[in-house]
Motif scaffolding. Structure first.
Motif, PDB file in Angstrom:
ATOM      1  N   LEU A  16      -5.842   9.431   1.945  1.00 41.95           N
ATOM      2  CA  LEU A  16      -4.732   8.604   2.399  1.00 41.95           C
ATOM      3  C   LEU A  16      -4.849   7.377   2.009  1.00 41.95           C
ATOM      4  N   ALA A  17      -6.167   6.699   1.720  1.00 43.44           N
ATOM      5  CA  ALA A  17      -6.186   5.413   1.194  1.00 43.44           C
ATOM      6  C   ALA A  17      -5.772   5.250  -0.180  1.00 43.44           C
ATOM      7  N   PHE A  60       1.331   3.154  -2.669  1.00 43.19           N
ATOM      8  CA  PHE A  60       2.583   2.741  -2.147  1.00 43.19           C
ATOM      9  C   PHE A  60       2.675   1.207  -2.265  1.00 43.19           C
ATOM     10  N   LEU A  61       1.525   0.493  -1.991  1.00 45.10           N
ATOM     11  CA  LEU A  61       1.430  -0.714  -1.898  1.00 45.10           C
ATOM     12  C   LEU A  61       1.752  -1.455  -3.193  1.00 45.10           C
ATOM     13  N   ILE A  62       1.447  -0.675  -4.347  1.00 40.55           N
ATOM     14  CA  ILE A  62       1.600  -1.373  -5.731  1.00 40.55           C
ATOM     15  C   ILE A  62       3.136  -1.297  -6.002  1.00 40.55           C
ATOM     16  N   LEU A 122       3.894   7.797 -10.331  1.00 38.45           N
ATOM     17  CA  LEU A 122       3.924   9.116  -9.760  1.00 38.45           C
ATOM     18  C   LEU A 122       2.491  10.128 -10.045  1.00 38.45           C
ATOM     19  N   THR A 123       2.223  10.101 -11.578  1.00 38.32           N
ATOM     20  CA  THR A 123       1.245  10.862 -11.918  1.00 38.32           C
ATOM     21  C   THR A 123       0.100  10.518 -11.386  1.00 38.32           C
ATOM     22  N   ALA A 124      -0.142   9.188 -11.401  1.00 38.52           N
ATOM     23  CA  ALA A 124      -1.569   8.617 -10.907  1.00 38.52           C
ATOM     24  C   ALA A 124      -1.854   8.868  -9.384  1.00 38.52           C
ATOM     25  N   THR A 125      -0.845   8.420  -8.760  1.00 42.97           N
ATOM     26  CA  THR A 125      -0.796   8.673  -7.460  1.00 42.97           C
ATOM     27  C   THR A 125      -1.116  10.135  -6.701  1.00 42.97           C
ATOM     28  N   ALA A 126      -0.409  11.041  -7.394  1.00 45.90           N
ATOM     29  CA  ALA A 126      -0.753  12.611  -7.273  1.00 45.90           C
ATOM     30  C   ALA A 126      -2.121  13.121  -7.519  1.00 45.90           C
TER      31      ALA A 126
END
Length: 691
Positions: A46-47, A53-55, A233-237
């Motif tokens: 979750l972190a 999201f914060l970026i 999107l790729t990195a976050t996933a």
């Protein structure tokens, strides 16, 4: 060695995606999850999601600035033009140092992973890799980005396979069940979770590296924001799902102390593939990740000294391009700095400290968007705009300051040290070499007294560079423009506009209501082209092509535009709404030409519409003469314009037939005695001259 100062636009959407994606995957995924999980427990995934999201504010602001000013140097260029060369120097040198440290750290990681299968010294391996990637960068952006494409494709495919196999191996029951062995979901409370978000936030910092090569991106208005969004999107996933799988497959003891958490997670997946195969694949992906970070790092870092040298903030040789159209000396400086860092410093410690400076840059970039918006400079025309302005940029500033505070006094001190050293460089080397000021001097009436008008002309030039696919539009507009000499009388804007509407109907066949409509939504903007020449321009709905009306004073005529103006020429320019910025691109051309030495006297001495036309068109793109003067047109009298074969892009746009000017439509027949206006690319015009 070539001295050309412009880089080739060779980077496409996938190159932007590959560069941004590759720059985000290194220690953040292959080293950090175990350390982060030890701080916050099973909420580590979750972190990572929250950090992604914060970026967003920094990404949106960087995308806006990159599409408004797609120039080499990225963060440096944005801060320099927004807040002046001192802040630009701090941002440029600081960015270069931060990227050098991070890229060197990535190559140390690559050497460590290679050491799992080969008996090689890590530091020496990292130095050899630095030299190798430097050579690839020297031979061109296409070669660099081709390697980047390959590395990122390998990386994303293997990590995607890890996620799919990991979720399948964990099974539905384990995926949705809590992990009691990790204790509470927030192991160290909400404060510990927030600290972990700050720790992993820097994993996404590479996302904005692509801004430093924005000058080399095709169609930056589309490819930069879209490429960055797809990369995020790729990195976050992968970050979120990857760390989620690690929590499900590894015990706290296995994960918390691991410096190779992804390899350990791959070893725990045993239901579908032999574990050693998947572990080997993860090692390959780790090597690809570190290699892509190092490769992209050299490419992006070298653009900072290159851009600063063009602006006289660093020695001029750093702005030179090789025959491969790459900044050779800037690449050599970057490679040399990385080798020095690898050979003499504790790279891991310094790279972590440099992350705090990267966070400061994120905050300053968000501030730069506010400055550029509030400056109201007409040339600031981003192809992508940050949503929910000004709240998103303000949130970006707050997030950056908050995360820097979370990193501790050592990181804050290192950030101040870089800023002080950069400021001293500016004071002792560059301060006397530049007169430029930032857009911040255009904000507010008091500051406007010291504003720097040169930035308006520069931004118009950037708009021109962004729309190079319409390179000949300017010449065509000038060739088909209406030139009107005013012999006597007083003329105000309303009189000139009425005359322009009448000429528009007569010359272009455009309904006057079309030209005069929509003025509330798109009013005329004024821009001084020269001390005594002004253009009034705006976009018009339903207008198919640009229309230019040029009014020149002769004899006793006078303009009544107010006491602050002493003008001999006024131009009214109307353009379609698409492409955005066409009016500024054409205005930038006009300004460049009218400010040339000796132009004013030639302009005032010119007689006739054809001679005025010729003065406003760049010689390398324009030819004007009788049919008989062009051997390529011999024997083509009597043929229609659309049937005449000319070299390459050369095009007949205007015919002077006696006292009449005729637009060269395809069905018009060429006659002996016609005087032609021909436009085209430089090479094609030169070929026509030689023929």
């Amino acid at each position: 060695m070539a001295d050309a100062k412009k880089l080739t636009k060779s980077l496409k959407l996938f190159d932007v995606y590959a560069m941004a994606t590759g720059a985000m995957f290194s220690s953040g995924l292959f080293l950090l999850p175990g350390i982060a999980a030890a701080t916050t427990g099973s909420s580590v995934y979750l972190a990572y999601f929250a950090a992604g999201f914060l970026i967003l504010p920094a990404m949106y602001c960087m995308a806006e600035l990159s599409t408004a000013m797609p120039k080499s140097g990225g963060t440096y260029f944005f801060l320099d033009r927004a807040m002046g060369p001192l802040m630009g120097t701090i941002g440029g040198l600081g960015s270069w140092i931060a990227v050098v440290f991070k890229s060197a750290f990535a190559l140390v990681g690559m050497g460590a992973y290679l050491g799992l299968y080969f008996d090689v010294p890590i530091t020496l391996t990292a130095i050899v890799l630095t030299i190798g990637f430097g050579l690839i960068n020297f031979f061109g952006a296409k070669e660099t980005t081709m390697l980047q494409r390959i590395l990122v494709t390998i990386l994303v495919v293997i990590l995607g396979m890890f996620v799919i196999l990991g979720l399948a191996d964990a099974g539905v029951d384990r995926i949705f069940a809590p992990e009691p062995s990790y204790g509470a979901f927030f192991n160290s409370g909400f404060v510990g979770f927030i600290a972990t978000v700050g720790l992993v936030f820097v994993s996404y910092a590479g996302l904005t590296k692509v801004a430093s090569v924005a000058e080399e991106v095709e169609n930056p208005d589309r490819n930069i924001p879209l490429g960055m969004t797809l990369a995020l999107l790729t990195a976050t996933a992968i970050y979120t799902l990857g760390t989620f799988i690690l929590v499900k497959l590894l015990t706290p003891d296995e994960l918390f102390g691991s410096l190779t958490p992804m390899a350990d997670g791959a070893a725990a997946i045993g239901s579908f593939l032999p574990s050693d195969i998947l572990v080997f694949a993860i090692v390959v992906s780790a090597i690809a990740a570190f290699a892509s970070t190092g490769n992209a790092g050299i490419m992006s870092a070298s653009r900072y000294p290159f851009a600063m040298a063009k602006d006289k903030l660093m020695p001029a040789p750093l702005s030179r391009l090789s025959k491969f159209e790459t900044p050779t000396f800037a690449i050599l400086l970057t490679v040399a700095a990385m080798i020095f860092v690898l050979a003499t410093l504790d790279v891991e410690s310094v790279a972590k400290l440099a992350s705090a400076f990267q966070l400061l840059l994120f905050g300053l970039v968000c501030l730069a968007v506010i400055v550029m918006r509030e400056s109201k400079i007409p040339g600031y025309r981003p192809g992508f705009r940050t949503p929910l302005y000004p709240w998103v940029p303000l949130a970006g500033i707050f997030i950056a300051l908050w995360l820097i505070f979370e990193m501790g006094l050592m990181a804050i001190g290192f950030t101040f040290l870089i800023a002080i050293l950069s400021g001293l460089w500016y004071q002792h080397y560059a301060g006397d070499r530049v007169e430029r000021r930032g857009a911040i001097y255009h904000v507010g009436e008091q500051m406007a007294k010291s504003r720097y008008d040169g930035i308006e002309t520069e931004l118009m030039g950037i708009v021109h560079d962004r729309t190079t696919e319409q390179n000949l539009a300017y010449e065509e507009v000038i060739a088909q423009s209406v030139m009107i000499d005013l012999k006597s009388g007083h003329y105000d804007f309303e009189i000139l506009l009425e005359r322009a509407l009448a000429e528009g109907e007569a010359r272009y066949g455009i309904d006057a209501e079309v030209l005069s409509g929509d003025m509330d939504r798109n009013p005329y903007e004024r821009h001084r082209l020269h001390s005594r020449a002004m253009v009034l321009h705006r976009s018009v709905m339903k207008l198919a092509s640009p229309a230019l009306f040029v009014f020149r004073l002769c004899d006793d005529a006078q303009f009544s535009f107010g006491t602050e103006y002493d003008l001999h020429t006024v131009l009214i320019l109307l353009v379609p709404e698409d492409p955005v910025g066409l009016d500024l691109r054409i205005t930038g051309h006009l300004s460049e030409i009218m400010r040339a030495p000796g132009f004013e006297q030639r302009w005032l001495d010119a007689s006739g519409e054809a001679e005025l036309n010729a003065l406003l068109v760049r010689d390398e793109h324009f030819l004007h003469g009788y049919v008989s003067e062009f051997p390529a047109l011999a024997g083509q009298v009597g043929r229609r314009v659309g049937e005449i074969d000319l070299p390459g892009s050369a095009l007949i746009v205007m015919i002077e037939r006696g006292a009449q000017l005729v637009i060269a439509k395809p069905g018009i027949e060429l006659r002996d005695g016609d005087r032609l206006s021909i436009i085209g690319d430089t090479e094609d015009i030169a070929a026509l001259r030689r023929s």
